[in-house]
Design an enzyme around this catalytic site. Structure first.
Site, short mmCIF file in Angstrom:
data_model
loop_
_atom_site.label_atom_id
_atom_site.label_comp_id
_atom_site.label_asym_id
_atom_site.label_seq_id
_atom_site.Cartn_x
_atom_site.Cartn_y
_atom_site.Cartn_z
N GLU A 108 3.19 3.37 -11.46
CA GLU A 108 3.85 3.10 -10.17
C GLU A 108 3.38 1.77 -9.61
O GLU A 108 2.26 1.33 -9.89
CB GLU A 108 3.47 4.21 -9.18
CG GLU A 108 4.50 5.30 -8.98
CD GLU A 108 5.67 4.87 -8.08
OE1 GLU A 108 5.93 3.66 -7.94
OE2 GLU A 108 6.32 5.76 -7.52
N ASP A 109 4.20 1.15 -8.78
CA ASP A 109 3.78 -0.06 -8.10
C ASP A 109 2.86 0.27 -6.92
O ASP A 109 1.78 -0.30 -6.78
CB ASP A 109 4.98 -0.91 -7.65
CG ASP A 109 6.00 -0.12 -6.81
OD1 ASP A 109 5.83 1.10 -6.61
OD2 ASP A 109 6.98 -0.75 -6.36
N ASP A 112 2.71 5.14 -1.13
CA ASP A 112 2.67 4.95 0.31
C ASP A 112 2.58 6.34 0.96
O ASP A 112 1.50 6.90 1.04
CB ASP A 112 3.95 4.17 0.68
CG ASP A 112 4.05 3.77 2.13
OD1 ASP A 112 3.04 3.81 2.84
OD2 ASP A 112 5.15 3.41 2.56
N PHE A 161 3.48 -4.17 4.93
CA PHE A 161 4.49 -4.22 3.89
C PHE A 161 4.20 -5.39 2.96
O PHE A 161 4.18 -6.54 3.40
CB PHE A 161 5.89 -4.34 4.49
CG PHE A 161 6.97 -4.13 3.47
CD1 PHE A 161 7.32 -2.84 3.07
CD2 PHE A 161 7.63 -5.21 2.90
CE1 PHE A 161 8.31 -2.64 2.11
CE2 PHE A 161 8.62 -5.01 1.94
CZ PHE A 161 8.95 -3.73 1.55
N ARG A 174 9.90 -10.51 -6.12
CA ARG A 174 9.24 -9.73 -7.18
C ARG A 174 8.43 -10.61 -8.13
O ARG A 174 7.45 -10.18 -8.72
CB ARG A 174 10.27 -8.97 -8.03
CG ARG A 174 10.98 -7.86 -7.29
CD ARG A 174 11.72 -6.97 -8.28
NE ARG A 174 12.74 -6.16 -7.65
CZ ARG A 174 12.52 -4.98 -7.08
NH1 ARG A 174 11.31 -4.48 -7.05
NH2 ARG A 174 13.51 -4.30 -6.54
P1 5GP Z 1 6.36 6.52 -0.87
O1 5GP Z 1 7.38 7.50 -1.37
O2 5GP Z 1 4.98 6.76 -1.41
O3 5GP Z 1 6.37 6.44 0.64
O4 5GP Z 1 6.84 5.09 -1.29
C1 5GP Z 1 6.78 4.66 -2.59
C2 5GP Z 1 7.75 3.53 -2.83
O5 5GP Z 1 8.07 2.82 -1.64
C3 5GP Z 1 7.14 2.50 -3.75
O6 5GP Z 1 7.38 2.82 -5.11
C4 5GP Z 1 7.81 1.22 -3.31
O7 5GP Z 1 9.03 1.06 -3.99
C5 5GP Z 1 8.08 1.43 -1.84
N1 5GP Z 1 7.04 0.82 -0.98
C6 5GP Z 1 6.09 1.44 -0.25
N2 5GP Z 1 5.32 0.56 0.40
C7 5GP Z 1 5.79 -0.66 0.06
C8 5GP Z 1 5.38 -1.99 0.40
O8 5GP Z 1 4.43 -2.27 1.14
N3 5GP Z 1 6.11 -2.99 -0.16
C9 5GP Z 1 7.16 -2.78 -1.01
N4 5GP Z 1 7.79 -3.83 -1.49
N5 5GP Z 1 7.56 -1.53 -1.34
C10 5GP Z 1 6.88 -0.49 -0.82
#
Ligand code: 5GP
Length: 188
Positions: A108-109, A112, A161, A174
């Site tokens: 995963e990247d 959050d 973010f 990206r």
């Molecule tokens: P979650 O479901 O854990 O809230 O969010 C996961 C996804 O939200 C990540 O895979 C990513 O695509 C996006 N995301 C969450 N925080 C960030 C951030 O700070 N920057 C970016 N570009 N994407 C984020």
């Protein structure tokens, strides 16, 4: 023809702060690859990257995993042009291959709220892999809403973010080789 400002100025000019530099990322990715190589010694891995944010991380990470491995991709619904999760997760592109009996590592990247990963883990567990582990480049721990198990974390990041090294804002940024925070006016 009128050109987009991004074509005439550097994307780096939109960055307010670099949180994690290129060298630091590469050093940590090397460590993670070495650790995964040790932990899965003797096994064959199926590395599943979550599109699109994890592509740079995946490409660098697998170069440091000295094991037989294959790669597959999953795409899930993202934030679109916004910066906050809607909480709704959908699979937009499923895996090409079954994962039953395989040693699966999800790449995963960023984690959050944890909603995306929670959904992925629940979905993939139903397919009966031999083992299921998670490696995320970034962990935004203070925003967690669902407790998800993460085996490998590159860096913990604050509640901001972030873009770069695979992560986008409205599909841009990206390709930046570092993790940074955009200037507030970019979102306005
Ligand atoms: P979650 O479901 O854990 O809230 O969010 C996961 C996804 O939200 C990540 O895979 C990513 O695509 C996006 N995301 C969450 N925080 C960030 C951030 O700070 N920057 C970016 N570009 N994407 C984020």
């Amino acid at each position: 023809m009128k050109s987009h400002p991004a074509l005439t100025t550097s994307l780096t000019d939109d960055v307010a702060e670099i949180l994690i530099g290129e060298q630091e990322i590469q050093r940590r990715v090397r460590e993670l690859g070495a650790q995964i190589t040790r932990d899965f010694a003797g096994e064959e891995l199926l590395v599943i990257a979550v599109l699109k944010g994890a592509i740079l991380f995946l490409a660098d990470l697998i170069r440091h995993i000295d094991l037989p491995l294959s790669v597959d991709f999953l795409a899930v619904s993202s934030y679109g042009a916004g910066t906050r999760s809607s909480g709704v997760v959908r699979i937009l592109k499923d895996l090409d291959e079954p994962i039953e009996g395989r040693h699966v590592l999800i790449v995963e990247d960023i984690v959050d709220s944890g909603r995306t990963l929670d959904y992925l883990l629940r979905t993939l567990r139903q397919r009966r892999p031999a083992t299921l582990h998670v490696c995320t480049l970034l962990d935004k721990r203070e925003r967690r809403e669902i407790d998800v198990p993460i085996d490998y974390v590159g860096f913990e990041v604050p509640d901001a973010f972030v873009v770069g090294y695979g992560l986008d804002y409205a599909e841009l940024y990206r390709q930046l080789p570092f993790i940074g925070v955009l200037k507030p006016e970019i979102y306005e």
